[in-house]
Write a protein that holds these residues in place. Sequence first.
Motif, mmCIF file in Angstrom:
data_model
loop_
_atom_site.group_PDB
_atom_site.id
_atom_site.type_symbol
_atom_site.label_atom_id
_atom_site.label_comp_id
_atom_site.label_asym_id
_atom_site.label_seq_id
_atom_site.Cartn_x
_atom_site.Cartn_y
_atom_site.Cartn_z
ATOM 1 N N LEU A 143 49.743 53.299 54.326
ATOM 2 C CA LEU A 143 50.652 52.236 53.879
ATOM 3 C C LEU A 143 51.938 52.264 54.705
ATOM 4 C CD1 LEU A 143 51.065 50.002 51.693
ATOM 5 C CD2 LEU A 143 52.241 51.745 50.328
ATOM 6 N N ASN A 144 52.307 51.100 55.225
ATOM 7 C CA ASN A 144 53.582 50.952 55.930
ATOM 8 C C ASN A 144 54.082 49.521 55.735
ATOM 9 O OD1 ASN A 144 52.189 49.307 57.904
ATOM 10 N ND2 ASN A 144 51.480 51.215 58.856
ATOM 11 N N HIS A 145 55.164 49.168 56.414
ATOM 12 C CA HIS A 145 55.771 47.855 56.193
ATOM 13 C C HIS A 145 54.880 46.718 56.699
ATOM 14 C CE1 HIS A 145 56.865 48.694 60.366
ATOM 15 N NE2 HIS A 145 57.062 47.404 60.519
ATOM 16 N N GLU A 146 53.905 47.042 57.575
ATOM 17 C CA GLU A 146 52.985 46.010 58.058
ATOM 18 C C GLU A 146 51.770 45.867 57.147
ATOM 19 O OE1 GLU A 146 52.057 47.113 62.050
ATOM 20 O OE2 GLU A 146 53.809 46.100 62.893
ATOM 21 N N SER A 147 51.171 46.988 56.765
ATOM 22 C CA SER A 147 49.964 46.936 55.933
ATOM 23 C C SER A 147 50.267 46.612 54.475
ATOM 24 C CB SER A 147 49.215 48.267 56.019
ATOM 25 O OG SER A 147 50.033 49.335 55.569
ATOM 26 N N ALA A 148 51.518 46.725 54.054
ATOM 27 C CA ALA A 148 51.856 46.411 52.662
ATOM 28 C C ALA A 148 51.683 44.925 52.364
ATOM 29 C CB ALA A 148 53.295 46.842 52.370
ATOM 30 N N VAL A 149 52.021 44.055 53.334
ATOM 31 C CA VAL A 149 51.933 42.608 53.097
ATOM 32 C C VAL A 149 50.481 42.146 52.914
ATOM 33 C CG1 VAL A 149 52.450 40.333 54.068
ATOM 34 C CG2 VAL A 149 54.118 42.190 54.279
ATOM 35 N N PRO A 150 49.509 42.541 53.735
ATOM 36 C CA PRO A 150 48.126 42.144 53.473
ATOM 37 C C PRO A 150 47.610 42.578 52.102
ATOM 38 C CG PRO A 150 48.312 42.981 55.701
ATOM 39 C CD PRO A 150 49.623 43.238 55.044
ATOM 40 N N LEU A 151 48.033 43.758 51.629
ATOM 41 C CA LEU A 151 47.613 44.199 50.297
ATOM 42 C C LEU A 151 48.237 43.311 49.215
ATOM 43 C CD1 LEU A 151 46.134 46.095 48.427
ATOM 44 C CD2 LEU A 151 48.005 47.760 48.674
ATOM 45 N N VAL A 152 49.471 42.878 49.414
ATOM 46 C CA VAL A 152 50.103 41.962 48.463
ATOM 47 C C VAL A 152 49.374 40.620 48.453
ATOM 48 C CG1 VAL A 152 52.215 40.650 47.995
ATOM 49 C CG2 VAL A 152 52.362 43.074 48.578
ATOM 50 N N LEU A 153 48.961 40.132 49.621
ATOM 51 C CA LEU A 153 48.223 38.868 49.686
ATOM 52 C C LEU A 153 46.875 38.975 48.969
ATOM 53 C CD1 LEU A 153 48.920 37.752 53.369
ATOM 54 C CD2 LEU A 153 49.887 36.792 51.263
ATOM 55 N N GLU A 154 46.209 40.111 49.106
ATOM 56 C CA GLU A 154 44.943 40.330 48.393
ATOM 57 C C GLU A 154 45.178 40.353 46.890
ATOM 58 O OE1 GLU A 154 40.871 40.983 47.818
ATOM 59 O OE2 GLU A 154 41.949 40.440 49.651
ATOM 60 N N ALA A 155 46.250 41.005 46.456
ATOM 61 C CA ALA A 155 46.586 41.064 45.029
ATOM 62 C C ALA A 155 46.922 39.676 44.496
ATOM 63 C CB ALA A 155 47.758 42.017 44.813
ATOM 64 N N GLN A 156 47.625 38.872 45.293
ATOM 65 C CA GLN A 156 47.947 37.510 44.865
ATOM 66 C C GLN A 156 46.684 36.661 44.703
ATOM 67 O OE1 GLN A 156 49.755 34.962 47.796
ATOM 68 N NE2 GLN A 156 50.898 33.787 46.263
ATOM 69 N N SER A 157 45.730 36.809 45.625
ATOM 70 C CA SER A 157 44.486 36.044 45.538
ATOM 71 C C SER A 157 43.710 36.386 44.269
ATOM 72 C CB SER A 157 43.634 36.328 46.787
ATOM 73 O OG SER A 157 42.373 35.697 46.690
ATOM 74 N N ARG A 158 43.641 37.649 43.911
ATOM 75 C CA ARG A 158 42.920 38.057 42.708
ATOM 76 C C ARG A 158 43.676 37.632 41.436
ATOM 77 N NH1 ARG A 158 38.684 41.807 43.802
ATOM 78 N NH2 ARG A 158 38.545 42.163 46.047
ATOM 79 N N TYR A 159 44.965 37.672 41.511
ATOM 80 C CA TYR A 159 45.759 37.197 40.372
ATOM 81 C C TYR A 159 45.514 35.700 40.131
ATOM 82 C CZ TYR A 159 49.882 35.130 38.169
ATOM 83 O OH TYR A 159 50.714 34.374 37.369
ATOM 84 N N GLN A 160 45.575 34.907 41.183
ATOM 85 C CA GLN A 160 45.405 33.460 41.027
ATOM 86 C C GLN A 160 43.993 33.099 40.551
ATOM 87 O OE1 GLN A 160 46.591 31.923 44.874
ATOM 88 N NE2 GLN A 160 48.742 31.740 44.254
ATOM 89 N N TYR A 161 42.988 33.840 41.006
ATOM 90 C CA TYR A 161 41.623 33.567 40.568
ATOM 91 C C TYR A 161 41.475 33.842 39.073
ATOM 92 C CZ TYR A 161 36.514 33.578 40.592
ATOM 93 O OH TYR A 161 35.189 33.294 40.329
ATOM 94 N N ALA A 162 42.074 34.937 38.646
ATOM 95 C CA ALA A 162 41.961 35.293 37.230
ATOM 96 C C ALA A 162 42.781 34.357 36.349
ATOM 97 C CB ALA A 162 42.395 36.746 37.011
ATOM 98 N N ILE A 163 43.999 34.038 36.748
ATOM 99 C CA ILE A 163 44.871 33.214 35.909
ATOM 100 C C ILE A 163 44.384 31.770 35.827
ATOM 101 C CG2 ILE A 163 46.525 32.354 37.609
ATOM 102 C CD1 ILE A 163 47.383 33.962 34.221
ATOM 103 N N SER A 164 43.574 31.349 36.806
ATOM 104 C CA SER A 164 43.018 29.986 36.779
ATOM 105 C C SER A 164 41.675 29.917 36.068
ATOM 106 C CB SER A 164 42.886 29.443 38.208
ATOM 107 O OG SER A 164 41.981 30.232 38.976
ATOM 108 N N GLY A 165 41.173 31.068 35.547
ATOM 109 C CA GLY A 165 39.937 31.075 34.772
ATOM 110 C C GLY A 165 38.690 31.351 35.569
ATOM 111 N N GLY A 166 38.810 31.628 36.860
ATOM 112 C CA GLY A 166 37.629 31.880 37.685
ATOM 113 C C GLY A 166 36.977 30.590 38.150
ATOM 114 N N SER A 167 35.734 30.675 38.570
ATOM 115 C CA SER A 167 35.017 29.501 39.062
ATOM 116 C C SER A 167 33.517 29.675 38.816
ATOM 117 C CB SER A 167 35.288 29.307 40.553
ATOM 118 O OG SER A 167 34.596 28.197 41.061
ATOM 119 N N PRO A 168 32.894 28.717 38.076
ATOM 120 C CA PRO A 168 33.555 27.598 37.382
ATOM 121 C C PRO A 168 34.143 28.053 36.040
ATOM 122 C CG PRO A 168 31.205 27.468 37.041
ATOM 123 C CD PRO A 168 31.425 28.662 37.933
ATOM 124 N N VAL A 169 35.137 27.325 35.605
ATOM 125 C CA VAL A 169 35.789 27.651 34.338
ATOM 126 C C VAL A 169 34.817 27.397 33.177
ATOM 127 C CG1 VAL A 169 37.716 27.105 32.833
ATOM 128 C CG2 VAL A 169 38.031 27.107 35.304
#
Length: 289
Positions: A143-169
């Motif tokens: 983990l460093n200042h470069e690799s931290a951002v891709p992990l945050v983007l992955e976490a955001q993608s999983r958060y948005q998928y879950a909060i939107s109910g998945g697919s298909p809802v």
Amino acid sequence: MKLNTKLSALCIAATLMSVAQAAAAAPAVTAPAEATQPSVASPAASAPAQVPAPAASAPATTPAPAQAPSAPASSPPAAAAGSAKAATPVAPSAPAQRPSTSLAPAAAPIVPSTVKPSKPQQPSTSAPAAAATNVKPTQLDKLNHESAVPLVLEAQSRYQYAISGGSPVGKSFQLNGKSYRYLSEDIGTKTKLISYLTQAYTKQASEQFVGKFFVEVNGRLAQLNADGGNLLEFNRATAKMVTMTPVKRSYLLTVPYPAQTKKANEKITVNFEKVGSYWKISSAPHVIF
């Protein structure tokens, strides 16, 4: 006796005359023979097949003696023929020149090689960033200042998928006067959703998020029938390390809004924790996003 003497004298005279005539005729016969004998001897020295060659040179040199040089001149054609035969082996040297032509294409790639010093240097400068992106965010062991951002983007993608109910809802239903919907089959139970989230988050952060935003109805997860999100562009975020221990770290993220909103950048602190061999986000999803 006188008659015999006269007859013998006549015979002698006739004999002398015939000898004289023969002697007179002999030079006329021998002169052409002598002229032809040298000319015949010189072709015989060369070859019967080369006799036409002097005949071809005869118009150029009328004297018969000139034919004698023409006979040696016929030998240079033989030498020339030999040189021609020697030239035919030179023809295989033309294939030997093909390798030389093949060397020219080999030299041609050297010209791009002069370009390579410039272009490979550009990837070499971006090589560290490429190496950081080549690592799967869910399998991040450094983990460093470069690799931290891709992990945050992955976490955001999983958060948005879950909060939107998945697919298909799933289907909607009413509960306590509010409209709910079931999550999609792939994250439709608490076990499935926790397993999905813990690819990027710690188990504690995942359970905190699930307990706040989802309810369990007849063994299935459901959520309020609403969508959420923000305009922050985490793909353009930068990270700066704030605290560090061998197993826990904190980074301050500077996250911009879209340019047209004309809003100031957001400052968000994200906590990380090493679980086993890989780093996970220990901040709850709804705290970050």
